[in-house]
Scaffold this active site. Structure first.
Site, mmCIF file in Angstrom:
data_model
loop_
_atom_site.group_PDB
_atom_site.id
_atom_site.type_symbol
_atom_site.label_atom_id
_atom_site.label_comp_id
_atom_site.label_asym_id
_atom_site.label_seq_id
_atom_site.Cartn_x
_atom_site.Cartn_y
_atom_site.Cartn_z
ATOM 1 C CB CYS A 1 2.999 -5.047 -12.973
ATOM 2 S SG CYS A 1 1.775 -5.896 -13.974
ATOM 3 C CG HIS A 2 5.626 -5.066 -9.426
ATOM 4 N ND1 HIS A 2 4.730 -4.579 -8.499
ATOM 5 C CD2 HIS A 2 5.259 -6.347 -9.656
ATOM 6 C CE1 HIS A 2 3.861 -5.537 -8.172
ATOM 7 N NE2 HIS A 2 4.162 -6.615 -8.871
ATOM 8 C CB CYS B 1 12.665 -24.425 15.407
ATOM 9 S SG CYS B 1 13.948 -23.405 16.143
#
Lengths: 109, 156, 287
Positions: free
Chosen positions: C106-107, C248
């Site tokens: 597709c890309h 974090c």
């Protein structure tokens, strides 16, 4: 997990030129000292050896221990003297190996 | 009865404190952390490394001990050494690596190592005739703000 | 006891250091009455309007590292994060099975997705939700390729995310926070300012107020997220923004959310806006 790595092998050089091979393997270099969240020891798993041959000659044999960083990086240099195949091999302590090959063409100086 | 117990306790205390810690450690066969001597003796016997002939490139202060760039290079190369070694005296396993090098490779390797604490990173070169040369660099490993005791959260 | 904000934050940091020196208490051992209730100080959250804020907003974490680590990030061969770019490229060209199309079908080339990572997270009208890059990849995987979604922080998802974000290297972050994304943005900002956990620290305590100060040997950075996924030396591997949020939160002794939790997506949007204008560095190297 299968082993994977990136390697930069020079393709061309003049005779007598100093060239470099750089290697970077995708590997946790698990020391066997770490404890996971369940309190269990993460089993030791290392790339414990890297070898390199150039034109049929073993030019480097590296024995590696847990003090080598995760995703082990190794670079070394050699004098290009003859055209020949370069083979870099990583050995895991499980017996698994990974091999990367390249061909260095040496032009007369 | 009570007095006997006290005397016994006192004697035991004096005995324990009088025995120097070093002796206890030696008697138990525990190498002192940071002392490479037992490891070098085991590997090289009585051979003593001579200072120099080898360079160790490494930062003297590193931000994280998990990955420290190191280059070891022999400068005494006639004949070239057969092996280069890296030792991390204060790591849980002080023997870091052994590089066996043959011509036309140069006696020089770059890698990245783990240093578990501030210590004297040590490099040795071993020559075909058994001669040893060595050098050490003191590397200060700084500690981060937060201790990572939950590293395995993602391990599946 | 009522202390002014900065003093309180300093105390909390000192406490954090003490706690970490002593090896750390497991969260399981904490009795509920010792836990500070989470709250947001009302004066902290100022309304944000896109036009009221200059761009770029801050300094990348790159500038808070020493020369050796900057050199490692800049070394396109030795940067360990490139291992995930390589692996992502392999997956890109690999048939996923069941006759499904490859990403490449597709890309085309991965470089055709240049700029995409800079605009995410973004509101998806089709699915009425905020989506980050990992979610976009899994949308493709489930809807177009008919495969199971890759789990959060799994190696293939990390690899594909790193490959796609790497295509935007150098592109400034530029997310939309208006329209349907506005509510998520506001929640994300609130989350950034929310005091949390046993230490009662908000993200902004360290990453806004004390950025540039030292915590032990660390230089506290501004918490800019333009380098993700990052190769983090503390982890000895590569990790996503979502993993960093969790890390974090645990570091300040707060209960983390699961990866991909709506709160973390809101936070990701706010932080992407906060880092607006900073060029993408994927894969960045961090301590």
């Amino acid at each position: 997990m299968t082993l994977s790595a990136r390697v930069r092998i020079p393709q061309q050089a003049q005779a007598g030129e100093i060239v470099e091979i750089r290697t970077l393997a995708n590997h946790p270099m698990e020391t066997g000292f770490r404890i996971d969240t369940q309190g269990d020891r993460v089993p030791r798993r290392l790339i414990d050896r890297l070898t390199c041959s150039y034109a049929g000659r073993r030019i480097l044999d590296a024995e590696l221990h847990p003090a080598i960083a995760a995703n082990p990086y190794l670079a070394f240099r050699f004098v290009a003297d003859v055209s020949g195949e370069i083979v870099v091999t990583w050995h895991e302590d499980t017996g698994e190996t990974l091999e990367e090959r390249g061909f260095l063409e040496v032009r007369p100086a | 009865m009570d007095r006997t117990r006290r005397r016994l306790l006192r004697q035991a205390l004096i005995t324990v404190t009088a025995l120097p810690l070093a002796q206890v450690v030696r008697a138990a066969g525990i190498p002192r952390r940071g002392d490479l001597a037992p490891l070098l003796r085991e590997r090289f016997g009585d051979r003593q490394p001579e200072e120099g002939g080898i360079e160790l490139e490494v930062s003297q202060v590193v931000e994280n001990g998990n990955s420290v760039a190191v280059t070891v290079r022999a400068t005494d190369v006639d004949p070239p050494p057969r092996h280069l070694y890296l030792f991390m005296p204060r790591n849980p396993e002080p023997f870091g690596a052994r590089f066996t090098i043959a011509a036309p490779a140069l006696p020089e390797v770059s890698t990245r190592v783990r240093l578990s604490a501030t210590q004297n990173l040590t490099a040795l070169a071993e020559y075909p005739d058994g001669r040893l040369r060595g050098t050490a660099v003191s590397v200060l490993v700084t500690l981060g703000a937060c201790i990572d005791d939950n590293y395995a959260e993602w391990i599946r | 006891m009522s202390l002014p904000g900065p003093t309180k934050a300093l105390w909390a940091i000192a406490l954090a250091l003490l706690a970490s020196c002593s090896g750390g208490a497991s969260p399981g051992r904490v009795t509920p009455d010792r836990v500070t209730p989470d709250r947001v100080a009302p004066d902290r959250v100022a309304p944000v309007t896109p036009e009221a804020t200059p761009s770029p907003a801050g300094r990348s974490g790159y500038s808070y590292m020493g020369a050796e680590l900057r050199a490692l990030q800049d070394d396109s061969f030795a940067n360990p994060g490139m291992l995930w770019v390589d692996r992502g490229a392999t997956l890109w060209n690999e048939a996923p099975g069941g006759g499904a199309q490859r990403c490449a079908d597709c890309h085309g080339e991965p470089s055709n997705l240049a700029g995409v990572a800079a605009r995410l997270p973004a509101w998806s009208a089709a699915r009425s939700r905020l989506e980050n890059l990992e979610m976009r990849i899994n949308v493709c995987r489930t809807l177009r390729q008919g495969q199971d979604a890759w789990p959060w922080e799994s190696e293939p998802l990390l690899a594909m995310t790193t490959l796609v974000a790497h295509q935007s290297r150098g592109t400034p972050l530029d997310v939309r926070i208006d329209g349907p994304a506005a509510a998520a943005f506001a929640r994300g900002q609130r989350e950034f300012e929310r005091e949390r956990g046993q230490l009662g620290l908000a993200c902004s305590d360290c990453h806004s107020r004390y950025a540039g100060a030292r915590l032990r040997g660390d230089l506290v950075s501004e918490g800019m997220i333009n380098g993700f996924p990052i190769y983090r030396l503390t982890w000895q591997t590569l990790g996503s923004r979502q993993r960093m949020f969790r890390w974090c939160n645990e570091a300040v002794r707060a209960e983390p959310y699961p990866a991909g939790h709506e709160t973390y997506l809101d936070l990701e949007l706010y932080l992407a806006w906060r880092a607006r204008g900073l060029p993408i560095e994927t894969p960045a190297v961090r301590r």
